[in-house]
Design an enzyme around this catalytic site. Structure first.
Site, mmCIF file in Angstrom:
data_model
loop_
_atom_site.group_PDB
_atom_site.id
_atom_site.type_symbol
_atom_site.label_atom_id
_atom_site.label_comp_id
_atom_site.label_asym_id
_atom_site.label_seq_id
_atom_site.Cartn_x
_atom_site.Cartn_y
_atom_site.Cartn_z
ATOM 1 N N ASP A 67 -6.067 47.623 60.666
ATOM 2 C CA ASP A 67 -4.777 47.056 60.279
ATOM 3 C C ASP A 67 -3.852 46.926 61.489
ATOM 4 O OD1 ASP A 67 -4.500 49.819 60.543
ATOM 5 O OD2 ASP A 67 -4.120 50.147 58.434
ATOM 6 N N ASP A 138 -0.588 58.975 49.804
ATOM 7 C CA ASP A 138 -0.594 58.275 48.508
ATOM 8 C C ASP A 138 -1.956 57.645 48.214
ATOM 9 O OD1 ASP A 138 -0.725 56.075 50.175
ATOM 10 O OD2 ASP A 138 1.189 55.201 49.557
ATOM 11 N N HIS A 140 -3.738 55.678 50.231
ATOM 12 C CA HIS A 140 -4.083 54.387 50.847
ATOM 13 C C HIS A 140 -5.171 54.548 51.896
ATOM 14 C CE1 HIS A 140 -0.673 55.187 53.916
ATOM 15 N NE2 HIS A 140 -1.763 55.163 54.636
ATOM 16 N N GLU A 145 -1.962 49.880 49.695
ATOM 17 C CA GLU A 145 -1.104 50.809 48.975
ATOM 18 C C GLU A 145 -1.428 50.767 47.476
ATOM 19 O OE1 GLU A 145 0.466 52.927 50.579
ATOM 20 O OE2 GLU A 145 1.771 52.137 52.153
HETATM 21 C C1 F6R Z 1 -4.454 53.563 60.118
HETATM 22 C C2 F6R Z 1 -4.534 53.414 58.677
HETATM 23 C C3 F6R Z 1 -3.949 54.388 57.728
HETATM 24 C C4 F6R Z 1 -4.033 55.836 58.195
HETATM 25 C C5 F6R Z 1 -3.323 56.736 57.204
HETATM 26 C C6 F6R Z 1 -3.337 58.186 57.644
HETATM 27 O O1 F6R Z 1 -5.136 52.517 60.773
HETATM 28 O O2 F6R Z 1 -5.076 52.458 58.263
HETATM 29 O O3 F6R Z 1 -4.623 54.265 56.497
HETATM 30 O O4 F6R Z 1 -5.370 56.205 58.335
HETATM 31 O O5 F6R Z 1 -2.008 56.315 57.044
HETATM 32 O O6 F6R Z 1 -2.581 58.304 58.807
HETATM 33 P P1 F6R Z 1 -2.591 59.666 59.641
HETATM 34 O O7 F6R Z 1 -3.966 59.828 60.184
HETATM 35 O O8 F6R Z 1 -1.591 59.441 60.746
HETATM 36 O O9 F6R Z 1 -2.209 60.743 58.694
#
Ligand code: F6R
Length: 258
Positions: A67, A138, A140, A145
């Site tokens: 992303d 959450d 994702h 989301e």
């Molecule tokens: C990042 C992504 C997100 C993260 C998620 C967890 O490329 O796609 O899904 O993997 O937000 O983020 P952290 O690892 O910072 O807790």
């Protein structure tokens, strides 16, 4: 789905690196799906160490990010392209070449077209051999989301308030500075990866991990869709595993080393 539960972060990252290296080495299709965020950083450190030791290189591998933020300055250090460049690109890092790092074009004049082009580029590369994933509190994965279609393709989307609050730590602790839109691989795109390796650490991921592994499959908890993936490896620490009801069984199965 295989679930590995680890007492320390280094053991988790070492196992993650071992699996990734094995899968890429055995794959004809050298295409790696990359996550950003904090969770994969110890894994990326392991990959740099393996490259330094001459045991492994991402040279010749195509890397596709999950992303990217929409509307973030090209030189912003939290632009995911810049994060992945700093972690992985160059012979002094993992050997990944700049031209082989692919990220959605979050600053395109037409982000929707950029999303469709990105999905097509993954297909043209032959599909992802192994996709690294983190998970949001959450549920994702990527930036899919709650409420997103479980078959979505790479698309433009909006971040929830919780995700912007969680990511504020990367933006001077000011959630208003976190971009509100992104381009993300969709669940349908992610599910086409041959192997999935999701990593989760910390107590704030415990509910999301429980729903991912033991909940019903639902758009509310996007990661629950991974229950339908034939080759999903879920690597978690004790804190992230703390709400799993069947942790004893998962440990036993892991010890059988299937
Ligand atoms: C990042 C992504 C997100 C993260 C998620 C967890 O490329 O796609 O899904 O993997 O937000 O983020 P952290 O690892 O910072 O807790």
């Amino acid at each position: 789905m295989q679930i590995g539960i680890f007492t320390d972060e280094t053991a988790l990252a070492t196992t993650a690196a071992k699996h990734l290296i094995k899968i890429l080495n055995n794959s004809e299709n050298k295409v790696l799906g990359l996550a950003t965020g904090s969770t994969p950083l110890p894994l990326y450190e392991q990959l740099r160490a393996a490259n330094r030791a001459g045991k492994f290189t991402l040279r010749g591998v195509q890397g596709f990010a999950l992303d990217e933020y929409v509307g973030i300055a090209a030189d912003h250090p939290e632009r995911y392209r810049n994060v992945l460049r700093a972690e992985l690109v160059g012979d002094d890092k993992t050997g990944l070449r700049e031209e082989d790092l692919h990220t959605p074009e979050g600053n395109a004049a037409d982000p929707r077209q950029a999303a469709a082009d990105y999905d097509a580029a993954i297909k043209a590369a032959g599909g992802i051999a192994i996709q690294i994933l983190g998970i949001g509190a959450d549920g994702h994965i990527g930036f899919n989301e709650p409420g997103t279609s479980l078959t979505s393709r790479t698309h433009v989307d909006v971040l929830t308030e919780q995700t912007r609050r969680d990511n504020a730590r990367f933006f001077e602790n000011d959630m208003d500075k976190v971009p509100s839109q992104c381009i993300t691989q969709g669940l349908g795109t992610i599910m086409e990866a041959k192997y999935i390796m999701l990593i989760a650490t910390g107590e704030n991921k415990a509910t999301a991990v429980r729903e991912l592994v033991e909940g019903g499959i639902s758009a509310r908890w996007q990661a629950s869709m991974l229950q339908m993936h034939p080759n999903a490896l879920i690597l978690v620490d004790e804190a992230a595993a703390s709400e799993l009801q069947l942790a004893v069984f998962y440990r036993e199965r892991w010890n059988h080393n299937l």
